[in-house]
Structure formats: structure tokens, C-alpha cells
Design an enzyme around this catalytic site. Structure first.
Site, short mmCIF file in Angstrom:
data_model
loop_
_atom_site.label_atom_id
_atom_site.label_comp_id
_atom_site.label_asym_id
_atom_site.label_seq_id
_atom_site.Cartn_x
_atom_site.Cartn_y
_atom_site.Cartn_z
N HIS B 335 -0.34 -6.23 -3.09
CA HIS B 335 0.80 -5.31 -3.14
C HIS B 335 1.31 -4.88 -1.76
CE1 HIS B 335 -2.50 -2.17 -4.24
NE2 HIS B 335 -2.32 -2.11 -2.95
N ASN B 336 0.85 -5.56 -0.70
CA ASN B 336 1.44 -5.36 0.64
C ASN B 336 1.62 -6.75 1.24
OD1 ASN B 336 1.27 -2.57 0.61
ND2 ASN B 336 -0.24 -2.43 2.25
N HIS B 410 2.98 -0.31 -7.87
CA HIS B 410 1.64 -0.67 -7.38
C HIS B 410 0.59 0.41 -7.59
CE1 HIS B 410 1.84 2.00 -3.97
NE2 HIS B 410 0.84 1.43 -3.34
#
Lengths: 136, 487
Positions: B335-336, B410
Site C-alpha cells: 500500500h505504499n 489501506h
């Protein structure tokens, strides 16, 4: 002197000092105060030097803290006493501390990084103010 | 910087979608779009996250809109929960701040054939063993060390390198986003400093919001999708949330340093220096992309080794091999991250750089990049919540490609700052409170536990409700934590 200020997900450090070298030294203390619960539990037994080339004031503060963070992470050296000289060539810093000892040092935060976000150094009526947000 | 309310324009254009028109600020190239319901929007206005959504719209080459998921909160440069796609052929940029310090921070879930009643009598022992065995917290070295050539292989090959080393199975690779490896990773672009920070940290959890949790399936919302994933009510699962540790932070830091002068050099006007970026097609851009991909590969190895250590603990506590306990990976999502993906923009097929900063890829059913097992149900998505209430398993939905470049939320998003959470906790014992709710939690730092207390987060159920209603992803199962270890 230093204090923390609000930032939603991370931690803001606000530092005040009479002159710039003290501001830089205090900022380093603020950084380690975010890492370890009580800075007084750290013994200033080992000495290390940091030399950084001149840059804009804000960037130099960033680089100084970043260098200390890098050394902490790779050498596990906690510091609590700092001396800084600033001149045309850049920054000459000395930090005193000791290796991390989990039995004596209660850790507080893992500082992932120093950020550029809202990074500032500005003069005040009685000296200097710096604000820096560290990523937790 | 004080926390200020956002007073700019927010026009509700759908039940769960709000627009900041590009006329709001001179320099915005596209609109900002925030997915939220009225309740969440009231909270979101309270800080500068919407302003950051508008700032991201300045980035050259941005496509469609600067997007934000319902869990957005104030970050640095990008808001956390932000999504932006740039087209390199239109001068599009790569922006390290749109990925974050913790490159490929993400979540994985592994299930088991154990149920709540099997684990309950031994839960305390299980959590204690996990806490002893899995390295957590700051300044901690792991059980693994990757130096020199080993690190080079790991950075280039990701999870596949661990497969060769007997530390991963083919199944682990198959059920990891991008098979645990991004092509084009160049270990030579990762600095010596980054390698040093990472060499003893692969297989360590870190601190902050990272965790390893023992969870049970609390409620199933989509029986068919849950069955395909092998999830049943009361089943015991392990959820792991961590990223690329010091190595990734250093890669980001190195990039931001090298980009200090890039906006000037390339004539890019930016409203915040944390948004420093360079064209994808530039030496600085290419260098960062190659290093970022290597850091992403490191992060997958980190989560793989964390899962491997959790399996070892389960083996010890339950006296059976993890294979017998069926501790198989359900899926692993990041999620990054920024990835070069195929999307349709204005009716044209394009390859764009999708930046997801605190946002999760959620591809719809039938997408060629999801494992064939999940092709009919859509890509599984794991949404970590807080340690007292819940986390979620979702699947990607048809229509998400058009709405959000195939992206969903997220996490819960913070409701309180860290300082505020510590103040609120006062002398309360968060671990005792959690225990009263049926959660055994162990953490290295009591302050850390106070900062991460359930009330410090928004209710993840509300966030998930919005992405479900907005058609970004669909609810499959609600997970309830019963054991937590943290830094």
C-alpha cells in the site's frame, strides 16, 4: 529547549535556542528524546564526529539529524550530548553517547526518517526557532 | 505547523465522492476527488489532507484526477491515502513522496486449519512466543543477515530469492502481489547506506503502526469469495503489516536528497518541497525507479520472513508442522508503491505510473495480473484496522479501474495524533483494557501501545463501508484480533 507538537500520523519537534549552533544541538537532543523514553538514562561515554558541507540552513539541519539517525540505526549508538559549530565550510558536530542497552534504555519510537515537510528555521525575538516533522 | 481546518471547495458529486475543482488553485492540472461519506468528510475537513489532494494535482503528467481514499489523513507532501497516475509520455513525473518512506509497506494474511477454540487455551503462550521470536521495535537486528552478494540477489529477485534459499514456497510467491518481485529493480542504484540499514533488518517488524496479529474470522459477508480464499468463520489467521524497514526509508531519503534541485532543473512548480519529483524519463527519475523497485523487493522478503517466523512459532506451540496446520498465504498486498500499469484514460489504452501512498491495489475479477484462483472473485485486499476492533478482507470490484485506477483504501486512518493519544491514555493500562476485550497484546514500548490504542484510529468498519458503497472493493470478511505483537 525542545517540545513535541501535533501531527496526525507522525511527530513534530519544535526547538528554541538563543543561537544557531545551540539550536542544532538542541534539535539533536529532541530527536533522541523521541527515540528513547528518558535521555538521562544515556551515558555520554563515547564520542563521535560529524562533518557536513554547507547548504541552506534548513537542509543543513536536516542533514545533521539525518546523519545522527543513520549512525544510530547502523551502530546502535544513542546520544544525549551535542556540540555544534557552524562556519562557511559547513557543520562540525560532536555527539556523545553509548551503545543501546535494552536493559537500561526504554525505547519510545522508531524514527523512520526526518522529513522536509513544513521544515523551517526562523529568527524569533530572543533567538531561533526550528520545526521539523519526523516520520514514525 | 498548526493543524488547520480546510476551507476550500468540496463539491459532493456522488453519494461517496467529493470534488475539489481545479479552479481552486492556480497550477492544479486536474480536479481532486475524495471518496468519503458525509460523516467521514466532516472529519477529513479538520486537517490539511484535502489541501494536499489539491497540491498533488500540480504534478506534471497527472491523469484524470488527484484521488484520495476515505482513510486519508494529513501526510507530508502527499496525503496518506492519496492516489495519482502520471503518463511519462506527457512529461509525467515520479514522486518519491507519493510512495512514502516505507516503500512497499503492505499487509499479508495467512490462514490455518485452527479455530478459535483450538487456540484460546494457549493464546497467551502463543503471543508470548511470537513476541520472543519475532524481532520487533526499534534498533533490533533480526535472525537473518543479508550482506554483499546475498543482498544484491535479494534486491534484484525479491521473494524468488527466498524460494531458492528454502525460505519461501511456490505458493507464497504465487499469492504475493507481482509475485513478490518488481522487474527493473537495480541493486546498484541502492546506496551503501541503504544496504547497511537493511542488512540485519530483513525479517523484523519495526514499530509505529506495524504489527503481527493473530486474528479470527469474525463475520463473513461474501460466502463465495471467502470459500475461494479458504476463510471460514472462527478460523485462526495471521495478519502481518510491515514494509522495507531502514533500507526503504534510506532509498526514499536518498531520492529526496538528489531531487532537491530537480524541480528547478526541470521547471516544475510545486506548492510543497516534500513533493519533490523528476520526470520519469530523466536520469534522476530512472535512478529512483530502479532503487524503489529494489526496496519493494526487499519489503516482500521482509514480510515473507516475518510470516516464516510466525509459522515456526505455531509449529512450536501446536507441535505440528506449519504445512499440516495449513498456514498458507492468502494474499500479500502493498500500500505504499508506484507501479507502471495499463489503464484506459479518455478512451485510450495507456501505461501510467500509478502512485499509491497509503492506498491498496484492488483489481477487479478477470484482471490478468491476479492469481487464477482469484480470477472469478477479484483480487483479495487486506485492510488493517486497529488492535482492538477489526481488520478486513475485501476483493476488487468491476468498475474500480475507471473510478480509482483499481485502488481502494489501506486502513482506518488516524483519528488522534500520537501526542494526543498518549495524553488521552494518561496512566491507563492499554494492555489490560485490550485483555478485557479478549485481545492479548505485547509491545516493546508502553508509549507505543498508547499511541496505537484503538481509539486513536477511526473505525475501520466505516472506512470499509464507504469503499464498498463507492464500488472500489467489496466486503468479504471481518477479522477480529485476539493476539497482537508490536514494536
Amino acid at each position: 529547549m525542545h517540545e513535541v507538537f501535533e501531527h496526525t500520523a507522525d511527530l513534530g519537534l519544535r526547538i528554541r535556542a538563543a543561537d544557531l549552533p545551540t539550536l542544532f544541538a538542541e534539535a539533536a537532543a529532541a530527536l533522541f528524546a523521541a527515540i528513547v523514553e528518558d535521555l538521562n538514562t544515556v551515558r555520554p561515554e563515547q564520542r563521535m564526529e560529524v562533518e557536513l558541507p554547507a547548504d541552506e540552513r534548513e537542509y543543513l539541519l536536516f542533514d545533521w539529524l539525518n546523519e545522527l539517525l543513520y549512525r544510530y540505526e547502523t551502530q546502535h549508538l544513542l546520544c544525549n550530548r551535542f556540540e555544534v559549530k557552524l562556519d562557511e565550510a559547513g557543520l562540525h558536530g560532536i555527539a556523545w553517547g553509548e551503545p543501546l542497552d535494552r536493559d537500561r534504555h526504554a525505547l519510545s519510537h522508531e524514527v523512520k526518517a526526518i522529513t522536509y515537510h513544513a521544515l523551517k528555521i526562523e529568527p524569533t525575538a530572543d533567538g531561533w526557532l526550528a520545526e521539523i516533522i519526523v516520520d514514525i | 505547523m498548526a493543524k488547520e481546518t480546510f476551507y476550500g471547495p468540496l463539491e459532493q458529486i456522488e453519494e461517496c465522492c467529493w470534488r475539489i475543482p481545479k479552479s481552486y488553485k492556480e497550477g492544479m492540472r486536474v480536479d481532486g476527488l475524495i471518496f468519503a461519506d458525509e460523516r467521514l468528510m466532516a472529519q477529513l475537513r479538520k486537517d490539511q489532507a484535502p489541501e494536499q489532494v489539491a497540491n498533488v494535482a500540480f504534478l506534471p503528467g497527472i491523469q484524470r484526477a488527484s484521488l484520495a481514499m476515505p482513510d486519508i489523513h494529513w501526510g507530508y507532501g502527499f496525503c496518506i491515502g492519496g492516489v495519482c497516475a502520471t503518463d511519462p509520455d506527457e512529461g509525467g513525473v515520479i514522486c518519491p513522496g507519493g510512495i512514502g518512506y516505507d516503500i512497499n509497506c503492505g499487509v499479508r494474511l495467512c490462514h490455518s486449519n485452527l479455530y478459535y477454540q483450538d487456540v484460546k487455551p494457549r493464546l497467551r503462550q502463543l503471543v508470548e512466543e511470537l513476541f520472543r521470536h519475532v524481532p520487533t521495535g526499534t534498533g533490533k537486528s533480526g535472525h537473518y543477515s543479508f550482506k554483499g552478494k546475498e543482498m544484491t540477489h535479494l534486491l534484484a529477485e525479491g521473494s524468488r530469492y527466498l524460494l531458492q534459499r528454502g525460505l519461501a514456497t511456490q505458493g507464497d510467491i504465487d499469492f504475493t502481489e507481482a509475485h513478490g518481485r518488481l522487474d527493473g529493480a537495480d541493486p546498484d542504484c541502492v546506496s551503501e547506506r541503504a544496504r547497511q540499514r537493511g542488512e540485519e533488518q530483513c525479517g523484523t517488524l519495526g514499530s509505529g503502526n506495524h504489527f503481527l496479529e493473530v486474528q479470527i474470522v469474525d463475520h463473513i459477508f461474501d460466502e463465495q469469495a471467502a470459500a475461494v480464499m479458504g476463510l471460514e468463520k472462527d478460523m485462526v489467521c495471521v495478519m502481518i503489516h510491515s514494509g522495507s524497514r531502514g533500507l526503504g526509508y534510506q532509498v526514499c531519503d536518498d531520492a529526496l536528497h538528489s531531487l532537491r534541485k530537480a524541480p528547478e532543473k526541470y521547471g516544475i512548480a510545486l506548492p510543497d518541497r516534500q513533493l519533490a519529483c523528476a520526470p520519469v524519463h530523466s536520469p534522476e527519475g530512472e535512478h529512483y525507479i530502479a532503487a524503489m523497485r529494489a526496496a519493494a523487493n526487499f519489503a516482500w522478503c521482509n514480510r515473507q520472513l516475518l510470516m516464516q517466523q510466525a509459522r515456526e512459532v505455531f509449529e512450536k506451540v501446536f507441535g505440528r508442522k506449519w504445512q499440516e496446520l495449513k498456514m498458507n498465504l492468502v494474499y500479500d498486498v502493498c500500500h505504499n508503491i508506484a507501479k507502471f500499469e495499463q489503464h484506459v484514460v479518455d478512451g485510450k489504452q495507456k501505461r501510467v505510473w500509478v502512485h499509491r501512498k497509503g492506498a491498496t491495489r484492488a483489481y477487479p475479477p478477470g484482471h490478468p495480473e491476479i492469481p487464477s484462483l482469484y480470477s472469478k472473485i477479484g483480487q483479495p485486499v487486506m485492510i488493517p484496522g486497529d488492535m482492538g476492533r477489526a481488520s478486513w478482507v475485501l476483493v476488487g470490484q468491476p468498475g474500480s479501474m475507471e473510478k480509482s485506477f483499481g485502488t481502494t483504501c489501506h486502513g482506518a486512518g488516524r483519528a488522534m495524533s500520537r501526542t494526543q493519544a498518549v495524553r488521552e491514555a494518561g496512566s491507563r493500562r492499554i494492555d489490560k483494557e485490550l485483555e478485557a476485550r479478549g485481545v492479548i497484546a505485547r509491545a516493546q514500548s508502553r508509549k507505543g501501545l498508547a499511541e496505537e490504542q484503538p481509539d486513536a484510529y477511526k473505525n475501520v468498519d466505516e472506512v470499509v463501508e464507504v469503499v464498498d458503497r463507492a464500488g472500489l472493493s467489496k466486503k468479504v470478511a471481518r477479522m477480529r484480533p485476539i493476539g497482537v505483537i508490536k514494536g
